[in-house]
Write an enzyme that holds these catalytic residues in place. Structure first.
Site, PDB file in Angstrom:
ATOM      1  N   CYS A 166       7.765 -32.366 106.090  1.00  0.00           N
ATOM      2  CA  CYS A 166       7.125 -33.763 105.898  1.00  0.00           C
ATOM      3  C   CYS A 166       5.790 -33.399 104.894  1.00  0.00           C
ATOM      4  CB  CYS A 166       6.289 -34.354 107.023  1.00  0.00           C
ATOM      5  SG  CYS A 166       7.777 -34.493 108.323  1.00  0.00           S
ATOM      6  N   TRP A 206       9.948 -36.727 106.927  1.00  0.00           N
ATOM      7  CA  TRP A 206      11.371 -36.266 107.166  1.00  0.00           C
ATOM      8  C   TRP A 206      11.747 -36.305 108.557  1.00  0.00           C
ATOM      9  CZ3 TRP A 206      15.197 -34.942 103.841  1.00  0.00           C
ATOM     10  CH2 TRP A 206      16.391 -34.194 104.240  1.00  0.00           C
ATOM     11  N   GLY A 250       5.486 -31.238 111.808  1.00  0.00           N
ATOM     12  CA  GLY A 250       5.972 -30.283 112.841  1.00  0.00           C
ATOM     13  C   GLY A 250       6.525 -31.046 114.034  1.00  0.00           C
ATOM     14  N   GLU A 294      27.762 -18.160  93.485  1.00  0.00           N
ATOM     15  CA  GLU A 294      27.517 -19.557  92.844  1.00  0.00           C
ATOM     16  C   GLU A 294      26.114 -19.296  92.058  1.00  0.00           C
ATOM     17  OE1 GLU A 294      25.711 -21.329  97.171  1.00  0.00           O
ATOM     18  OE2 GLU A 294      26.040 -22.649  95.340  1.00  0.00           O
ATOM     19  N   LYS A 320      23.767 -30.508  94.572  1.00  0.00           N
ATOM     20  CA  LYS A 320      23.336 -30.491  96.018  1.00  0.00           C
ATOM     21  C   LYS A 320      24.158 -31.024  97.104  1.00  0.00           C
ATOM     22  CE  LYS A 320      20.485 -28.760  98.908  1.00  0.00           C
ATOM     23  NZ  LYS A 320      20.703 -27.330  99.360  1.00  0.00           N
TER      24      LYS A 320
HETATM   25  C1  F6R Z   1      26.633 -23.309  98.974  1.00  0.00           C
HETATM   26  C2  F6R Z   1      26.283 -25.100  99.421  1.00  0.00           C
HETATM   27  C3  F6R Z   1      27.823 -25.654  99.521  1.00  0.00           C
HETATM   28  C4  F6R Z   1      27.542 -26.751 100.683  1.00  0.00           C
HETATM   29  C5  F6R Z   1      28.607 -27.596 100.837  1.00  0.00           C
HETATM   30  C6  F6R Z   1      28.514 -28.665 102.089  1.00  0.00           C
HETATM   31  O1  F6R Z   1      25.204 -22.823  98.801  1.00  0.00           O
HETATM   32  O2  F6R Z   1      25.409 -25.473  99.513  1.00  0.00           O
HETATM   33  O3  F6R Z   1      28.713 -24.812  99.757  1.00  0.00           O
HETATM   34  O4  F6R Z   1      27.439 -25.884 101.707  1.00  0.00           O
HETATM   35  O5  F6R Z   1      28.731 -28.294  99.592  1.00  0.00           O
HETATM   36  O6  F6R Z   1      27.408 -29.316 101.943  1.00  0.00           O
HETATM   37  P1  F6R Z   1      26.692 -30.064 103.132  1.00  0.00           P
HETATM   38  O7  F6R Z   1      26.407 -28.969 104.121  1.00  0.00           O
HETATM   39  O8  F6R Z   1      25.789 -30.943 102.710  1.00  0.00           O
HETATM   40  O9  F6R Z   1      27.881 -30.891 103.821  1.00  0.00           O
END
Ligand code: F6R
Length: 601
Positions: A2, A72, A99, A484, A596
């Site tokens: 946060c 958060w 925290g 990656e 992401k």
């Molecule tokens: C690799 C990475 C991806 C995620 C995958 C699942 O560094 O970040 O392989 O782990 O896309 O993402 P989440 O955990 O958000 O479902």
């Protein structure tokens, strides 16, 4: 995590606080709020973006001090009520907090005559201060006495109506003071106020800052201590990354703190028990015949680590499926199957699709995620939060560590509820978990050595990672991280499988990185190390204890903490991947072709 801002000076506080919150938006958050104070105290807060908070802030205001927060969520969903600042019953004391307050439930019970309006751990703090003020304490005494009752990690900033001072105190969560021309600024990091001043004081654990029109006074254990300042040379972009060049490196280094937050207040070593705040009844946990973990990428590898843990600690058959491959086959009894979605974002389309199949089949479902209020948490029966704080680099680093640690707690919990795990064994697992943050820090302290090795091998043709048992998912994760972000060819293998095919790829140009620690059948893996060495491949081994260092070209020591040593090894693999990619000038935080959060199937 946060974000905190504060201002006490001669300018109107509201716009300064609002800009401070916008400066902190990069950290990720789900709600925001501001308290403005003079003889009265007014709180404005909203779930969602700072933008929607700005809509409810008055266009003009006169107050010259105030505090603000981007939240958060860790306790309670992202709603207006749960957003900070939190206040006491009279609305005189406002608190923002980063925290986790571990003993908040006990404190709430002690404050049973108070009315609480949120689900948060934070809300106990203004109520405790209120009690102290009512019993005649001065504001500073009231803050000190309230804080003395808190257990956990916190950075707190406190404003009280009619009191000239703001108060700030920290314990294991950062807080920094900015000495500006028009007044004093506060921030959970310097980005909150960098455009106003670069002269700063970092608070140490246990230090209380009292901020008034006259400036800043610092106290420790009630005694005044000297205020020392330093001049920052960082640019805003570097400051967002805490002085690191990339978010990924910052997040790798945040792992000890993230792990402490993950574990905080969730286990009791003496009794060997765990509380991960889920409601699945004991009778149900006793009746389950199978756990199915569904996840993608790094989360899938965290799931594989966990599957070994569930089998060994909770005595329940556990499968891990790549979410995009998942089908709930009719032969299994849905009611006796717990389907666990592991997803840091809580938004991955493949994982959501898998969990919906399980729900349609009638299975009980659980999410292990970093994101309160995410789609997955709204669809499953129950959720456990990994509390790693927002992760901005595309490559998952700290969330992997916190996912494994959370799943380990869950495995101990399920094992104990099922009567499959003795308190002695649980204690030894929890002891190893407790040692994790310190062990990870020791690896981080050796980053220079990893950097050197990464530079030496950066131009290799390919990289192979091998491991067994808990070391196997770590080998897979090590290879994924490297490929990656560096775009190099990297593969992870079960060490014993090398001789069944992949050994044909091994040459003097393909370094092999081996997990040779507790929990990874190191003696057997050493045989595979000998096989690759006989084919002239350089071998980098992460080693604990005495495991044939003479076969290794590079030895990285892993602190001796037992079954979670492979997870500590992963930090070496992360640093190695980072420095290989950096050597090649890759776009580390945003690798090509990747996102992401993958919201398409
Ligand atoms: C690799 C990475 C991806 C995620 C995958 C699942 O560094 O970040 O392989 O782990 O896309 O993402 P989440 O955990 O958000 O479902």
């Amino acid at each position: 995590m946060c974000g905190i801002v504060g201002y006490h000076g001669t300018e109107t506080a509201s716009p300064l606080l609002a800009t401070g919150l916008q400066n902190l938006e990069y950290r990720g958050y789900d709600s925001a709020g501001i308290a403005l104070v003079d003889s009265d105290l007014t709180v404005y807060k909203r779930s969602g973006e700072v933008e929607s908070l700005l809509e409810v802030l008055p266009e003009s205001s006169t107050q010259q001090r105030g505090i603000g927060h981007t939240r958060w969520s860790t306790h309670g969903p992202p709603t207006d009520e749960n957003a900070h600042p939190h206040t006491d019953e009279d609305g005189r004391v406002a608190v923002v907090h980063n925290g986790i307050i571990e003993n908040y439930e006990a404190l709430r019970a002690e404050l049973s005559d108070h009315t609480f309006t949120s689900d948060t751990d934070t809300e106990v703090v203004p109520h405790l201060i209120e009690e102290e003020l009512e019993s005649g304490a001065t504001p500073r005494e009231a803050v000190e006495a309230a804080v003395a009752r808190l257990e956990g990690t916190f950075a707190l900033v406190i404003a009280i109506a009619g009191v000239e001072e703001l108060f700030a105190i920290r314990q294991d969560s950062p807080l920094v003071i900015g000495h500006g021309e028009t007044g004093t600024f506060l921030g959970s990091d310097v980005t909150a106020f960098l455009e106003h001043t670069r002269e700063v004081t970092y608070l140490d654990d246990g230090e209380l800052a009292v901020i008034s029109g006259a400036g800043v006074e610092l106290y420790r254990d009630g005694e005044s201590v000297e205020v020392t300042t330093e001049q920052l040379t960082w640019e805003a972009d570097a400051a967002e990354k805490g002085g690191y060049e990339h978010y990924m490196r910052k997040e790798i280094h945040e792992q000890p703190r993230a792990l402490r937050q993950t574990l905080s207040g969730r286990y009791d070593l003496d009794s060997g028990t765990v509380d991960v705040e889920i409601d699945l009844p004991r009778e149900y946990l006793r009746s389950i015949e199978e756990i199915q973990i569904v996840a993608c990428g790094t989360s899938n590898y965290a799931g594989r680590y966990a599957a070994e843990l569930f089998e060994s600690l909770a005595d329940v058959r556990t499968t891990v499926e790549i979410a995009s491959e998942y089908e709930f086959s009719g032969g299994r009894d849905p009611w006796r199957t717990l389907v666990v979605a592991v997803t840091q974002s809580g938004e991955t389309a493949d994982t959501l699709s898998a969990i919906r199949k399980a729900i349609r089949a009638g299975a009980r479902t659980l999410a292990v995620t970093n994101t309160l209020g995410s789609t997955v948490t709204r669809e499953v029966d129950d959720s456990v939060f990994i509390r790693a704080g927002p992760e901005i680099g595309v490559a998952a680093t700290k969330t992997f560590a916190s996912q494994v640690a959370t799943l380990a707690l869950l495995a101990v919990y399920v094992g104990r509820e099922r009567g499959a795990l003795s308190s002695n064994r649980a204690r030894s697992v929890l002891q190893s978990l407790r040692s994790l943050p310190g062990a990870v820090q020791q690896v981080l302290d050796r980053e220079d050595a990893v950097h050197e090795v990464a530079t030496a091998y950066a131009d290799s043709e390919a990289f192979f990672f091998i491991g067994r048992k808990y070391g196997r998912p770590v080998a897979l994760e090590g290879a994924l991280k490297l490929k990656e972000i560096s775009y190099d060819h990297a593969e992870g293998f079960a060490a014993g499988e090398l001789k069944h095919g992949p050994l044909a790829l091994v040459t003097a140009e393909t370094p092999v990185l081996a997990v040779l620690t507790d929990g990874s059948a190191a003696t057997e893996t050493l045989n595979n190390v000998k096989e690759v060495q006989a084919r002239s491949a350089p071998v980098i081994g992460a080693v604990s204890g005495d495991v044939g260092e003479s076969y290794l070209d590079v030895t990285w020591e892993v602190p001796d903490i037992g079954m979670f040593e492979p997870l500590v090894t992963n930090v070496y693999w992360q640093l190695f991947a980072y420095h290989v990619a950096d050597e090649k000038g890759r776009s580390i935080d945003k690798p090509r072709n990747l996102a992401k959060s993958v919201t398409v199937e």
